[in-house]
Scaffold this active site. Sequence first.
Site, short mmCIF file in Angstrom:
data_model
loop_
_atom_site.label_atom_id
_atom_site.label_comp_id
_atom_site.label_asym_id
_atom_site.label_seq_id
_atom_site.Cartn_x
_atom_site.Cartn_y
_atom_site.Cartn_z
N SER A 1 1.05 -1.34 0.24
CA SER A 1 -0.44 0.27 0.21
C SER A 1 0.88 0.73 0.08
CB SER A 1 -0.54 -0.19 0.96
OG SER A 1 -1.32 1.07 1.59
N SER B 1 -14.30 3.70 0.25
CA SER B 1 -13.11 3.15 -0.43
C SER B 1 -13.32 1.79 -0.39
CB SER B 1 -12.27 3.75 0.46
OG SER B 1 -12.57 3.54 2.21
N ASP C 1 -22.51 -0.11 -3.54
CA ASP C 1 -21.29 0.95 -3.11
C ASP C 1 -20.54 0.15 -4.45
OD1 ASP C 1 -21.56 1.85 -1.13
OD2 ASP C 1 -20.91 1.29 -0.04
#
Length: 388
Positions: free
Chosen positions: A65, A122, A167
């Site tokens: 990440s 997210s 979503d």
Amino acid sequence: MINKLSDIFQQKFSSEPLIVRSPGRVNIIGEHTDYNEGFVLPASIDKAIYVAVSKRDDGQVHLFSCDYNEGFEVALSAIQPTENWTTYILGVVDQLVKRKYSVAGFNLAMYGDVPIGAGLSSSAAVECATVFALNELFSFGIEKMEMVRIAQKAEHTYAGVMCGIMDQFASVFGKKNHVIKLDCRSLEFEYKPLKLKGYKLVLFNSNVKHSLSATGYNTRRQQCEQGIAWIKKVHPGVNSLRDVTMEMLHTLVAPKDKIIYKRCKYVVEEVQRLLSACDDLEKGNILGLGRKMFETHDGLSTEYEVSCEELDYLVNSVKGNTSVVGARMMGGGFGGCTINLIEENAIGEMIDRISASYKTDMQLTLSAYIVKIEQGTERITNNTHVGI
Ligand code: GLA
């Protein structure tokens, strides 16, 4: 952002990546209706998660990440849920394996600008970017709708949130400058151009995320299911709150449990509210649409009880201001953003004013974003420059 991701990827994994972008989402109206087989009105935005992937030949999954500057390595055969950002990726891999797609080892690096915990999905963006990228990398030939299902299931099994389909659907199927009117029962959908006639959608991020959000969400879902179960005893044809009338709620749910009654009442009203809000949008009745957003907030705050002090504060601070025609908390709740429909030329002043009062009254920093509606999940090729 893409260049930086690509550079980091090459440094870490010494190979050329394939890159996918998957956006966060807003939802104009229709909250907590998706898992009740109602409608929603989301759109994918210009904030996105970018995922870069390449193959490995040792059966390992190596993740990195860029936002957390943190790596993670696991054998494909040993993946399990984790407590951090990797769980959304691993949950997708687990789903692919369970569905018998022949996933092999891979490298994945991730970078993004969807604020985390802000109610902009997210996590769905990470899941959708992952499934899309792995589908490209291994040429599985998965249809978009199945990708949505895989991403949603990853959220259920690895993140422990029993989310609806909104979503992930919005992230994958989003279309530039359009909202999606999605029927969460049939999954039929329509794109509607977002014409706001001098108004813009602005998000106020409360920058809080209360810890009960996952359990609070799952409890709401169970409460709706309990309400349906009571009604079903008398009306066996009823399978979701979409089929329920206020009369049924009065006679079959209210006498049993006041809280469950409130929860179900909110949903039944919100399903109808969305339908008339869509008419407003079509007719260009922005004031009508805005009024319904305020009503939705009231319902979410007092009946569904998924708002919080900070979100109520932000909605109350714009209420009564003639430049703001609508405002409400957005997404699952317990923190995150409010979505506001504000007259274009009043936006700057409004942001300054609310930021200052939020700081004084709540001792918190506000972030504000003007919503731009962008394309849904897509592979980035050398000549694609998506809003960056
Ligand atoms: C979260 C969930 C969605 C939806 C909203 C509330 O964002 O992931 O499925 O239920 O909350 O509308």
